[in-house]
Design a protein around this motif. Structure first.
Motif, PDB file in Angstrom:
ATOM      1  N   ARG A   8       0.820  -1.209   0.000  1.00  0.00           N
ATOM      2  CA  ARG A   8       0.000   0.000   0.000  1.00  0.00           C
ATOM      3  C   ARG A   8       0.851   1.255   0.000  1.00  0.00           C
ATOM      4  O   ARG A   8       0.327   2.346   0.056  1.00  0.00           O
ATOM      5  N   TRP A   9       2.157   1.092  -0.031  1.00  0.00           N
ATOM      6  CA  TRP A   9       3.012   2.277   0.027  1.00  0.00           C
ATOM      7  C   TRP A   9       3.186   2.878  -1.343  1.00  0.00           C
ATOM      8  O   TRP A   9       3.172   2.194  -2.353  1.00  0.00           O
ATOM      9  N   THR A  10       3.387   4.184  -1.351  1.00  0.00           N
ATOM     10  CA  THR A  10       3.689   4.853  -2.609  1.00  0.00           C
ATOM     11  C   THR A  10       5.042   5.526  -2.492  1.00  0.00           C
ATOM     12  O   THR A  10       5.445   5.961  -1.419  1.00  0.00           O
ATOM     13  N   TYR A 457       9.798  -4.716   6.125  1.00  0.00           N
ATOM     14  CA  TYR A 457      10.764  -4.565   5.027  1.00  0.00           C
ATOM     15  C   TYR A 457      10.170  -3.613   3.986  1.00  0.00           C
ATOM     16  O   TYR A 457       9.085  -3.854   3.459  1.00  0.00           O
ATOM     17  N   LEU A 458      10.900  -2.533   3.702  1.00  0.00           N
ATOM     18  CA  LEU A 458      10.319  -1.444   2.911  1.00  0.00           C
ATOM     19  C   LEU A 458      10.936  -1.253   1.535  1.00  0.00           C
ATOM     20  O   LEU A 458      10.232  -0.870   0.595  1.00  0.00           O
ATOM     21  N   GLU A 463       8.180  -6.423  -6.578  1.00  0.00           N
ATOM     22  CA  GLU A 463       6.885  -6.247  -7.238  1.00  0.00           C
ATOM     23  C   GLU A 463       6.577  -4.791  -7.551  1.00  0.00           C
ATOM     24  O   GLU A 463       5.670  -4.487  -8.328  1.00  0.00           O
ATOM     25  N   ARG A 464       7.320  -3.891  -6.932  1.00  0.00           N
ATOM     26  CA  ARG A 464       7.131  -2.473  -7.233  1.00  0.00           C
ATOM     27  C   ARG A 464       8.204  -1.976  -8.194  1.00  0.00           C
ATOM     28  O   ARG A 464       8.245  -0.795  -8.532  1.00  0.00           O
ATOM     29  N   SER A 465       9.091  -2.895  -8.588  1.00  0.00           N
ATOM     30  CA  SER A 465      10.190  -2.566  -9.509  1.00  0.00           C
ATOM     31  C   SER A 465      11.060  -1.448  -8.976  1.00  0.00           C
ATOM     32  O   SER A 465      11.494  -0.553  -9.723  1.00  0.00           O
TER      33      SER A 465
END
Length: 544
Positions: A8-10, A457-458, A463-465
């Motif tokens: 859910r992070w941007t 883990y951030l 998956e967010r490339s």
């Protein structure tokens, strides 16, 4: 707070155009760089014992530490004034003697650790805020002859101007008024601040002043730019400068950071010279990290980061290991005296502390765990004697132990981390922007440690490339959203000149688990022997 599930992070813009490497534009220093190994002379002042003002506990420690660090640089022309030795005429004479004894290309260091105060301006219209600031000396009194035992802002300006063209570094670890960035929980046993008080009331006026009003020349000296002077103040005008426990001693954070800079910690490029930019970056970062964002040192003037200030600096000691060994965490337990021993029996990695020097305070009645800086780290509901409560308190202890070790490691391998819109308590749903700068290595890893040691883990996420590398030096920003549970989180940023795929894989496997102790093991296993850089930054949230 739980910085949740990274799905859910941007991520904000990777590189924010238009930002400098850490210094805003403004007044610049124009003094030419002095030759290498210019002489350094110093006047160092530290006052704990005031005859009429509330005492301090850490100012003398500050002065002795700075003095020792200067002697480590080979400084021989050093005047040290402790407590009652810090008398007005002696200080002024000592400063003028140092000017007379040094050549024009020398560097003079002036440091003050003690109380600061204000009074209404003595010459109407001479101050923007209508107040004169002053440094409080040991025998100061707010009325009558004792009023002479102070150094006013315009007098200090004259003394600094007299030193030109010598470079001057002025460090004032004091304050006069203000508020904390976040509230302070008094269960932590606050040491006090460096704002002068009598019977609890701030000193904010002078009666029967023994000093004459400032001369026109003194007012002009205060108004003029002094390009030979670099000034470090402990806090902004709206903040208080607290005394805190550092290495289990009362200290002022600005003085502590400055002493460490003299010992080589500010010399980021290892060339034996500390520039204004390096000193500013070190002091801001070290104080922010040590005090969890509750104190923000100020620097004047801005700009000209390449100007050499300390030359030569002490050789930076090589750290013996990646992380210092884990020591016991001083824990104070609030509860019925008969129950305290039983409450501590199931906890490891602690030592029972008294009121004066706890790192953590566990209020067994409310379930809250409070840090020495007066922040509520976690709220643990339930029977304090139950295994589940003990397990959760143990998680807070383990997490704090890792934070302490990481802060120590980051002193020599520092990244500059900052929060936008600022250091304060955040609420659910708010967005926090984490700003990363000062990295020499470009391979980047970021995790969050929740209050109970749970690992989030951030970065980077496949998956967010996310790119494995970030720009050297920064700035690089990540936008994060606050989610419950609330309390204290700590971002841990790691930069390396080499890929960290194995470490990232193992850290990702800990995601969602209370595993602070395992994080320390993984860092040591994967990073020992590498020139890595650490940054750690606390962020606090509340559901209210």
């Amino acid at each position: 707070m739980m910085f949740g599930r990274m799905r859910r992070w941007t991520v904000a813009a990777n590189v924010l155009a238009g930002l400098s490497a850490g210094f805003a534009a403004g007044t610049v220093l124009t003094v030419a760089a002095s030759p290498a190994r210019a002489e350094i002379a110093a006047l160092v002042i530290g006052i704990d014992r005031y005859t009429r003002i509330n005492p301090l506990q850490g100012a003398v420690n500050d002065a002795r530490d700075i003095s020792a660090a200067l002697k480590g640089l080979g400084v021989r022309k050093l005047r040290l004034f402790i407590d009652g030795e810090a008398e007005r005429s002696r200080i002024i004479s000592a400063w003028r003697e140092l000017i007379a004894e040094t050549s024009p290309d020398s560097t003079l260091v002036l440091t003050f650790a003690g109380h600061g105060a204000q009074q209404p301006e003595r010459v109407p219209g001479s101050e923007v805020d209508g107040m004169d600031e002053f440094l409080v000396l040991a025998d100061f009194a707010p009325r009558g002859p004792g009023t002479a035992q102070r150094l006013t802002d315009d007098e200090i300006a004259v003394l600094l101007k007299e030193a030109a063209p010598r470079r001057v570094i002025f460090v004032s670890d004091s304050c006069h008024s203000g508020t904390m960035t976040r509230g302070f929980d008094d269960r932590a046993g606050m040491l006090g601040t460096r704002a002068a008080r009598i019977d609890g009331a701030l000193v904010d006026r002078i009666e029967d002043d023994a000093l004459p009003p400032p001369t026109r020349a003194a007012l002009q000296a205060e108004a003029d730019d002094q390009p030979n002077v670099t000034f470090f103040a402990a806090v902004a005008e709206h903040e208080l400068a607290p005394e805190v426990m550092i290495d289990r001693k009362p200290r002022g954070a600005l003085s502590w950071a400055f002493a460490n800079a003299l010992r080589g910690q500010a010399d980021r490029d290892g060339d034996g010279i500390v520039t204004k930019g390096e000193l500013e970056t070190h002091i801001r970062g070290a104080v922010r990290m040590a005090l969890e964002g509750k104190q923000h040192p100020q620097v004047q003037p801005r700009g000209r980061g390449e100007l050499p200030l300390i030359d030569p600096v002490a050789t930076k000691p090589k750290p013996p290991s990646l992380l210092p060994a884990a020591g016991p965490i001083p824990l104070r337990i609030l509860g019925k005296p008969a129950a305290v021993k039983g409450l501590a029996a199931g906890l490891s990695g602690i030592e029972i502390a008294g009121k004066n020097d706890p790192a953590l305070v566990w209020d067994s009645a409310t379930g809250e765990v409070v840090s020495s800086m007066g922040d509520v780290l976690a709220s643990i509901a339930g029977d304090p004697m139950s295994p589940e409560t003990r397990r959760r308190v143990q998680g807070v202890v383990d997490k704090w132990s890792l934070v302490v070790r990481l802060k120590a490691a980051a002193q020599d391998r520092s990244l500059a981390l900052a929060l936008e819109p600022g250091d304060r308590n955040y609420r659910q749903g708010e967005t926090v922007s984490l700003d990363i700068r000062g990295n020499a290595g470009t391979y980047f890893t970021l995790i969050n440690l929740a209050a109970d040691g749970t690992v989030n883990y951030l970065y980077p996420l496949a998956e967010r490339s996310d790119p494995a590398q970030i720009p050297k030096g920064g700035p690089y920003r990540l936008a994060l959203t606050v989610e419950p549970p609330f309390g204290a989180d700590h971002f841990l940023a790691i930069a390396s000149p080499k890929p960290m795929a194995a470490l990232q894989r193992d850290l990702a496997a800990l995601d969602g688990k209370p595993a602070a102790a395992e994080v320390a093991t993984l860092l040591t296993r994967h990073l020992t022997g590498q020139p890595v850089e650490f940054g750690i930054h606390g962020v606090y949230s509340t559901g209210r």
